[in-house]
Design an enzyme around this catalytic site. Structure first.
Site, PDB file in Angstrom:
ATOM      1  N   ARG A 104      18.340  49.981  67.297  1.00  0.00           N
ATOM      2  CA  ARG A 104      18.982  49.491  68.511  1.00  0.00           C
ATOM      3  C   ARG A 104      20.435  49.135  68.241  1.00  0.00           C
ATOM      4  O   ARG A 104      20.735  48.332  67.355  1.00  0.00           O
ATOM      5  CB  ARG A 104      18.217  48.278  69.039  1.00  0.00           C
ATOM      6  CG  ARG A 104      18.740  47.758  70.364  1.00  0.00           C
ATOM      7  CD  ARG A 104      17.767  46.771  70.982  1.00  0.00           C
ATOM      8  NE  ARG A 104      17.407  45.689  70.069  1.00  0.00           N
ATOM      9  CZ  ARG A 104      16.486  44.784  70.344  1.00  0.00           C
ATOM     10  NH1 ARG A 104      15.806  44.860  71.462  1.00  0.00           N
ATOM     11  NH2 ARG A 104      16.236  43.819  69.475  1.00  0.00           N
ATOM     12  N   THR A 108      25.198  47.831  72.713  1.00  0.00           N
ATOM     13  CA  THR A 108      24.641  48.350  73.974  1.00  0.00           C
ATOM     14  C   THR A 108      23.163  48.049  74.148  1.00  0.00           C
ATOM     15  O   THR A 108      22.626  48.166  75.253  1.00  0.00           O
ATOM     16  CB  THR A 108      24.822  49.873  74.041  1.00  0.00           C
ATOM     17  OG1 THR A 108      24.024  50.488  73.015  1.00  0.00           O
ATOM     18  CG2 THR A 108      26.285  50.254  73.845  1.00  0.00           C
ATOM     19  N   ASP A 200      11.696  39.292  64.984  1.00  0.00           N
ATOM     20  CA  ASP A 200      11.924  40.693  64.629  1.00  0.00           C
ATOM     21  C   ASP A 200      10.719  41.195  63.836  1.00  0.00           C
ATOM     22  O   ASP A 200      10.481  40.768  62.695  1.00  0.00           O
ATOM     23  CB  ASP A 200      13.206  40.823  63.785  1.00  0.00           C
ATOM     24  CG  ASP A 200      13.576  42.272  63.521  1.00  0.00           C
ATOM     25  OD1 ASP A 200      12.771  42.990  62.879  1.00  0.00           O
ATOM     26  OD2 ASP A 200      14.666  42.682  63.945  1.00  0.00           O
ATOM     27  N   ASP A 203      11.490  42.777  60.310  1.00  0.00           N
ATOM     28  CA  ASP A 203      11.842  41.783  59.296  1.00  0.00           C
ATOM     29  C   ASP A 203      10.612  41.007  58.835  1.00  0.00           C
ATOM     30  O   ASP A 203      10.444  40.724  57.648  1.00  0.00           O
ATOM     31  CB  ASP A 203      12.882  40.802  59.850  1.00  0.00           C
ATOM     32  CG  ASP A 203      14.276  41.407  59.910  1.00  0.00           C
ATOM     33  OD1 ASP A 203      14.486  42.450  59.257  1.00  0.00           O
ATOM     34  OD2 ASP A 203      15.122  40.852  60.620  1.00  0.00           O
TER      35      ASP A 203
END
Length: 209
Positions: A104, A108, A200, A203
């Site tokens: 990602r 944006t 996340d 992670d």
């Protein structure tokens, strides 16, 4: 609009709660993600066609059923989707596995593709896309679009936690793709993370920051 299946099985809900906990270690997180994926796999594969066969048991002949028709392909979105593959493969070990690499863009929040390797016969397989989080929906829509370009027709998207925004976007852009998840959370924050979510997933799976 897509069909959306939210799993309410007590075992799945219990394990999702442990997965959300910020104190859950990477080792435990990986184990939970795999276990939840396996449990979800029972419902995801419910419509696999069967055919009747005759099998010789130690005491006689049995008319019974085995899987028939198209074969499966699991396609995790790298890297976090890898945490769901083993659980699915434990149910359907004959399935092929493809990989789509997307990240990602921090500005944006849209997906950028960096890797793709799919089975040669992907157009003849039922495809299950795997990604722990359906956040903005950008990566999911991009992955499904890419699979369709390669001829895939029957596609399902399986995640652990989705946002309402992600569900809405995926179901709008690809209304033929069923969405399977264990929870649908309220919203995204300014960074595109699901709230309350679980942080996340990549992670937490791999112990990185």
């Amino acid at each position: 609009m897509s069909e959306v299946f939210v799993f309410d099985h007590p075992l799945i809900q219990h394990k999702i709660s442990l997965l959300r906990d910020k104190n859950t270690s990477s080792k435990e997180f990986r184990e939970l993600a795999s276990e939840i994926s396996m449990l979800m796999g029972y419902e995801v594969t419910r419509d696999i066609p069967l055919k009747e066969v005759e099998i010789e048991t130690p005491v006689g002949t049995a008319k019974t059923k085995i899987i028939s028709g198209k074969k499966l392909a699991f396609v995790p979105i790298l890297r976090a989707g890898l945490g769901m593959v083993d659980g699915m493969l434990s149910l359907v070990p004959m399935a092929r596995v493809g990989h789509i690499g997307l990240y990602r863009d921090p500005e944006t929040l849209e997906p950028v593709e960096y890797y793709c390797k799919l089975p040669d016969d992907i157009a003849n397989r039922d495809v299950v896309v795997l990604d722990p989080m359906l956040a903005t929906g950008g990566s999911a829509c991009d992955a499904v679009r890419f699979l369709k370009k390669h001829g895939a027709k029957n596609i399902k998207f399986v995640c652990l936690i989705a946002s309402k925004e992600g569900v809405r976007r995926l179901s709008t852009e690809h209304p033929d793709v069923g969405i399977y998840c264990a929870a649908v959370d309220e919203h995204l924050n300014d960074l595109g993370y699901i709230v309350p979510g679980l942080g996340d997933a990549g992670d937490r799976l791999f112990g990185t920051k």
